[in-house]
Design a protein around this motif. Structure first.
Motif, PDB file in Angstrom:
ATOM      1  N   CYS A 185       1.261  -1.359   1.493  1.00  0.00           N
ATOM      2  CA  CYS A 185       2.526  -1.535   2.205  1.00  0.00           C
ATOM      3  C   CYS A 185       3.633  -2.186   1.394  1.00  0.00           C
ATOM      4  O   CYS A 185       4.801  -2.099   1.773  1.00  0.00           O
ATOM      5  CB  CYS A 185       2.297  -2.339   3.480  1.00  0.00           C
ATOM      6  SG  CYS A 185       1.810  -4.057   3.175  1.00  0.00           S
ATOM      7  N   CYS A 213      -2.411  -0.798   5.946  1.00  0.00           N
ATOM      8  CA  CYS A 213      -2.503  -1.063   4.520  1.00  0.00           C
ATOM      9  C   CYS A 213      -3.958  -1.325   4.136  1.00  0.00           C
ATOM     10  O   CYS A 213      -4.644  -2.102   4.806  1.00  0.00           O
ATOM     11  CB  CYS A 213      -1.623  -2.260   4.166  1.00  0.00           C
ATOM     12  SG  CYS A 213      -1.769  -2.823   2.466  1.00  0.00           S
ATOM     13  N   GLN A 226      -0.008  -4.273   7.779  1.00  0.00           N
ATOM     14  CA  GLN A 226       1.217  -3.483   7.892  1.00  0.00           C
ATOM     15  C   GLN A 226       0.921  -1.983   7.796  1.00  0.00           C
ATOM     16  O   GLN A 226      -0.145  -1.574   7.355  1.00  0.00           O
ATOM     17  CB  GLN A 226       2.185  -3.858   6.768  1.00  0.00           C
ATOM     18  CG  GLN A 226       2.573  -5.313   6.737  1.00  0.00           C
ATOM     19  CD  GLN A 226       3.408  -5.701   7.933  1.00  0.00           C
ATOM     20  OE1 GLN A 226       4.282  -4.961   8.371  1.00  0.00           O
ATOM     21  NE2 GLN A 226       3.150  -6.873   8.480  1.00  0.00           N
ATOM     22  N   THR A 227       1.911  -1.186   8.190  1.00  0.00           N
ATOM     23  CA  THR A 227       1.833   0.256   8.018  1.00  0.00           C
ATOM     24  C   THR A 227       2.080   0.562   6.548  1.00  0.00           C
ATOM     25  O   THR A 227       3.058   0.088   5.972  1.00  0.00           O
ATOM     26  CB  THR A 227       2.909   0.964   8.874  1.00  0.00           C
ATOM     27  OG1 THR A 227       2.696   0.609  10.239  1.00  0.00           O
ATOM     28  CG2 THR A 227       2.831   2.465   8.721  1.00  0.00           C
ATOM     29  N   PRO A 228       1.215   1.352   5.908  1.00  0.00           N
ATOM     30  CA  PRO A 228       1.408   1.630   4.485  1.00  0.00           C
ATOM     31  C   PRO A 228       2.583   2.573   4.253  1.00  0.00           C
ATOM     32  O   PRO A 228       2.798   3.515   5.008  1.00  0.00           O
ATOM     33  CB  PRO A 228       0.088   2.286   4.073  1.00  0.00           C
ATOM     34  CG  PRO A 228      -0.454   2.867   5.319  1.00  0.00           C
ATOM     35  CD  PRO A 228       0.018   1.980   6.439  1.00  0.00           C
ATOM     36  N   LYS A 229       3.362   2.273   3.213  1.00  0.00           N
ATOM     37  CA  LYS A 229       4.506   3.105   2.849  1.00  0.00           C
ATOM     38  C   LYS A 229       4.253   3.844   1.543  1.00  0.00           C
ATOM     39  O   LYS A 229       4.950   4.779   1.222  1.00  0.00           O
ATOM     40  CB  LYS A 229       5.755   2.246   2.659  1.00  0.00           C
ATOM     41  CG  LYS A 229       6.203   1.486   3.868  1.00  0.00           C
ATOM     42  CD  LYS A 229       7.404   0.635   3.516  1.00  0.00           C
ATOM     43  CE  LYS A 229       7.762  -0.316   4.624  1.00  0.00           C
ATOM     44  NZ  LYS A 229       8.838  -1.216   4.252  1.00  0.00           N
TER      45      LYS A 229
END
Length: 146
Positions: free
Chosen positions: A24, A4, A10-13
């Motif tokens: 994220c 992010c 975190q892993t970006p969504k």
């Protein structure tokens, strides 16, 4: 693996439609939006191509690249499973309903897709449609009526 651009944890969504940074969560988006600056489009290098009609102009801030980015690994459905949707008699029957078709058109045409989806999810018919699509994609089988 990407992280992010806001919290760096975190892993970006998601991708900001204005400046294209990845984030994220809603919390990270809220932190980011105060300092968000739009990306300047590159100057065209060749002749400008204009759409045939004004109705062909898309005003949606999301592009195909945003939706099909190779780096996005979360919630990606393989094409083979999406093709199962076309083979479902149950889904075909649902799509024959003019009320559902109108709901789908209103979500597609809405300025705020999130608000439109929230409103549509209050309709039992739309929930049934969504559940049918998800069941087909998750199970990998297209239920048919006998």
């Amino acid at each position: 693996m990407q992280v992010c651009n806001v919290c760096r944890e975190q892993t970006p969504k998601y991708k900001c439609p204005t400046c294209k940074i990845r984030y994220c969560s809603v919390g990270c988006y809220k932190k980011h939006k105060d300092s968000c600056l739009p990306v300047q489009p590159p100057e065209p290098s060749g002749p400008e191509v204009k759409p045939a009609s004004s109705s062909a102009v898309c005003t949606d801030p999301w592009s195909v690249e945003d939706l099909l980015n190779e780096d996005d690994i979360i919630d990606k459905v393989p094409v083979e499973k999406l093709q199962l949707l076309g083979r479902s008699d149950q889904l075909r029957d649902l799509l024959r309903n003019p009320h559902l078709r109108q709901l789908l058109r209103s979500v597609d045409a809405a300025d705020s897709k999130e608000d439109a989806m929230k409103a549509a999810m209050q309709e039992p018919l739309f929930v049934e449609f969504s559940d049918c699509c998800l069941n087909i994609v998750e199970d990998g089988t297209a239920p048919t009526h006998t």
